[in-house]
Design a protein around this motif. Structure first.
Motif, short mmCIF file in Angstrom:
data_model
loop_
_atom_site.label_atom_id
_atom_site.label_comp_id
_atom_site.label_asym_id
_atom_site.label_seq_id
_atom_site.Cartn_x
_atom_site.Cartn_y
_atom_site.Cartn_z
N PRO A 7 0.83 -1.20 0.00
CA PRO A 7 0.00 0.00 0.00
C PRO A 7 0.87 1.25 0.00
N PRO A 8 0.37 2.36 -0.57
CA PRO A 8 1.16 3.60 -0.57
C PRO A 8 1.62 4.03 0.82
N SER A 9 0.80 3.80 1.82
CA SER A 9 1.15 4.23 3.18
C SER A 9 2.22 3.36 3.82
N GLU A 10 2.62 2.29 3.15
CA GLU A 10 3.69 1.43 3.68
C GLU A 10 5.01 1.67 2.92
N ALA A 11 5.14 2.87 2.34
CA ALA A 11 6.31 3.19 1.51
C ALA A 11 7.63 3.07 2.28
N TYR A 12 7.61 3.35 3.58
CA TYR A 12 8.84 3.33 4.36
C TYR A 12 8.91 2.14 5.32
N SER A 13 8.08 1.15 5.07
CA SER A 13 8.06 -0.05 5.91
C SER A 13 9.05 -1.09 5.39
N LEU A 14 9.51 -1.93 6.29
CA LEU A 14 10.24 -3.12 5.88
C LEU A 14 9.23 -4.09 5.28
N ILE A 15 9.46 -4.52 4.05
CA ILE A 15 8.55 -5.45 3.37
C ILE A 15 9.06 -6.87 3.63
N LEU A 16 8.25 -7.64 4.35
CA LEU A 16 8.60 -9.01 4.69
C LEU A 16 7.64 -9.94 3.95
N GLN A 17 8.15 -10.67 2.98
CA GLN A 17 7.30 -11.53 2.16
C GLN A 17 7.04 -12.85 2.89
N VAL A 18 5.80 -13.04 3.36
CA VAL A 18 5.46 -14.25 4.10
C VAL A 18 4.63 -15.22 3.26
N THR A 19 4.00 -14.70 2.20
CA THR A 19 3.40 -15.55 1.17
C THR A 19 3.86 -15.00 -0.17
N GLY B 197 -0.14 -10.81 -1.25
CA GLY B 197 -1.51 -10.34 -1.38
C GLY B 197 -2.44 -10.61 -0.23
N ASP B 198 -2.20 -11.63 0.55
CA ASP B 198 -3.15 -11.96 1.62
C ASP B 198 -2.47 -12.78 2.72
N PRO C 176 12.56 -5.21 18.17
CA PRO C 176 11.74 -5.07 19.38
C PRO C 176 11.03 -3.72 19.50
N ASP C 177 11.50 -2.72 18.77
CA ASP C 177 10.88 -1.39 18.86
C ASP C 177 9.91 -1.10 17.72
N VAL C 178 9.59 -2.10 16.91
CA VAL C 178 8.67 -1.88 15.80
C VAL C 178 7.33 -1.38 16.34
N LYS C 179 6.78 -0.34 15.71
CA LYS C 179 5.56 0.29 16.21
C LYS C 179 4.29 -0.30 15.59
N ARG C 180 4.40 -0.83 14.37
CA ARG C 180 3.20 -1.37 13.74
C ARG C 180 3.56 -2.41 12.70
N ILE C 181 2.77 -3.49 12.69
CA ILE C 181 2.90 -4.52 11.66
C ILE C 181 1.58 -4.56 10.91
N ALA C 182 1.66 -4.66 9.57
CA ALA C 182 0.47 -4.54 8.73
C ALA C 182 0.44 -5.65 7.70
N SER C 183 -0.74 -5.84 7.09
CA SER C 183 -0.86 -6.80 6.00
C SER C 183 -2.10 -6.48 5.18
N TYR C 184 -2.14 -6.99 3.94
CA TYR C 184 -3.39 -7.06 3.21
C TYR C 184 -4.23 -8.17 3.85
N GLY C 185 -5.54 -8.10 3.65
CA GLY C 185 -6.40 -9.18 4.15
C GLY C 185 -7.67 -9.28 3.33
N ARG C 186 -7.95 -10.43 2.78
CA ARG C 186 -9.23 -10.65 2.10
C ARG C 186 -10.32 -10.89 3.15
N ALA C 187 -11.54 -10.50 2.82
CA ALA C 187 -12.64 -10.64 3.77
C ALA C 187 -12.80 -12.08 4.26
N GLY C 188 -12.69 -13.03 3.34
CA GLY C 188 -12.85 -14.43 3.72
C GLY C 188 -11.81 -14.88 4.72
N ASP C 189 -10.57 -14.42 4.55
CA ASP C 189 -9.51 -14.78 5.49
C ASP C 189 -9.76 -14.19 6.87
#
Length: 289
Positions: free
Chosen positions: A10-22, A72-73, A94-107
């Motif tokens: 997402p645009p608002s995650e431009a400065y986040s560490l991107i961790l590919q889990v899927t 994606g999900d 340990p100091d990370v302030k927020r972790i985010a993800s995409y999420g489909r409604a079904g998930d």
């Protein structure tokens, strides 16, 4: 980092560490979407995920405020595996302030209230939910494989768990034929969902997508910039979601809008009127996905 294929966030995650889990998207059938076509969906191993976190820690030190779980999900993962991933994120940052993800409604709906509450306690702070439209007709047409009721229930589950929701809609998704329905039904949907954040993109079609072929064959007519403004005016005139942070300032948008519903609706409507009266729109060459 063990990145596979093109990485989206997402645009608002431009400065986040991107961790590919899927890798990829478990659904990947939406007719307008050209994302994740370069890979087959699969889950990343915990070993690979930890190796990526180790590498990121070596490169960034502890200076990571936000982490985004791609692709994606990520919420398709079991709660147990997500808990292990969140634990690893905290271990290396340990100091990370927020972790985010995409999420489909079904998930989201497959998680229990307790599952989501635990994930929130472990750091999952926001989920990006692609609603795209509030029209059942359009959702079926684009093969979204979701109903408006499921979208509503998913948003409410996130609210109950105190996980922020960021919902996305797409201007022009119904073409000229469904301009009014898309605007009004989307306003109805958001008025019930009442997400924390709402983002509006504007439809841009990539080669090879089914919707691109619909447009090329004449089955669907894209909105002109003034029609996009008309659609947005209808949406803003009918939506009621007090306190929702509203953004329509993505690179795909013809006009940049930002504000907070409902208090900034009059200001945004006046901006739309000025743009229409003075023919002030972002040119096609300047629009980007």
């Amino acid at each position: 980092m063990h990145y596979e294929g093109m990485i989206y966030r997402p645009p608002s995650e431009a400065y986040s560490l991107i961790l590919q889990v899927t890798a990829g998207c478990a659904h990947n059938k939406c007719t307008f979407c050209g994302m994740y076509k370069d890979k087959q969906f699969h889950l990343k191993s915990l070993q690979t995920i930890e190796e990526d976190l180790q590498e990121a820690r070596h490169f960034y030190g502890s200076r990571v405020d936000r982490i985004f779980l791609a692709d994606g999900d990520a919420l398709v993962l079991s709660t147990e595996k997500l808990m292990k991933i969140l634990t690893l994120c905290r271990k290396y940052f340990p100091d990370v302030k927020r972790i985010a993800s995409y999420g489909r409604a079904g998930d989201i709906l497959r998680k229990t209230d307790r599952d989501l509450a635990v994930l929130r306690e472990m750091g999952l702070g926001i989920v990006y939910l692609g609603a795209e439209s509030g029209s059942e007709t359009i959702l079926k047409h684009i093969r979204k494989n979701v109903t408006t009721e499921e979208l509503i229930q998913a948003a409410w589950k996130l609210e109950t768990a105190r996980i922020a929701s960021s919902v996305t809609l797409i201007s022009g998704l119904g073409g000229q034929e469904f301009l009014e329905e898309h605007a009004l039904k989307s306003a109805d949907l958001i008025s019930v969902m009442k997400p924390d954040y709402l983002g509006f993109l504007t439809l841009m079609l990539e080669p090879g997508t089914p919707m691109k072929e619909e447009v090329a064959s004449g089955q669907m007519k894209l909105l002109t910039p003034p029609q996009v403004v008309e659609e947005m005016e209808l949406f803003l005139q009918h939506v009621d979601s007090d306190g929702t942070v509203f953004r329509s300032n993505h690179a795909s948008n013809y006009i940049s809008l930002r504000g907070t519903l409902n208090k900034d609706i009059p200001l945004m409507l006046s901006q739309l009127r000025r743009a229409k009266e003075n023919d002030i729109f972002r040119t096609e060459i300047m629009r980007r996905l």
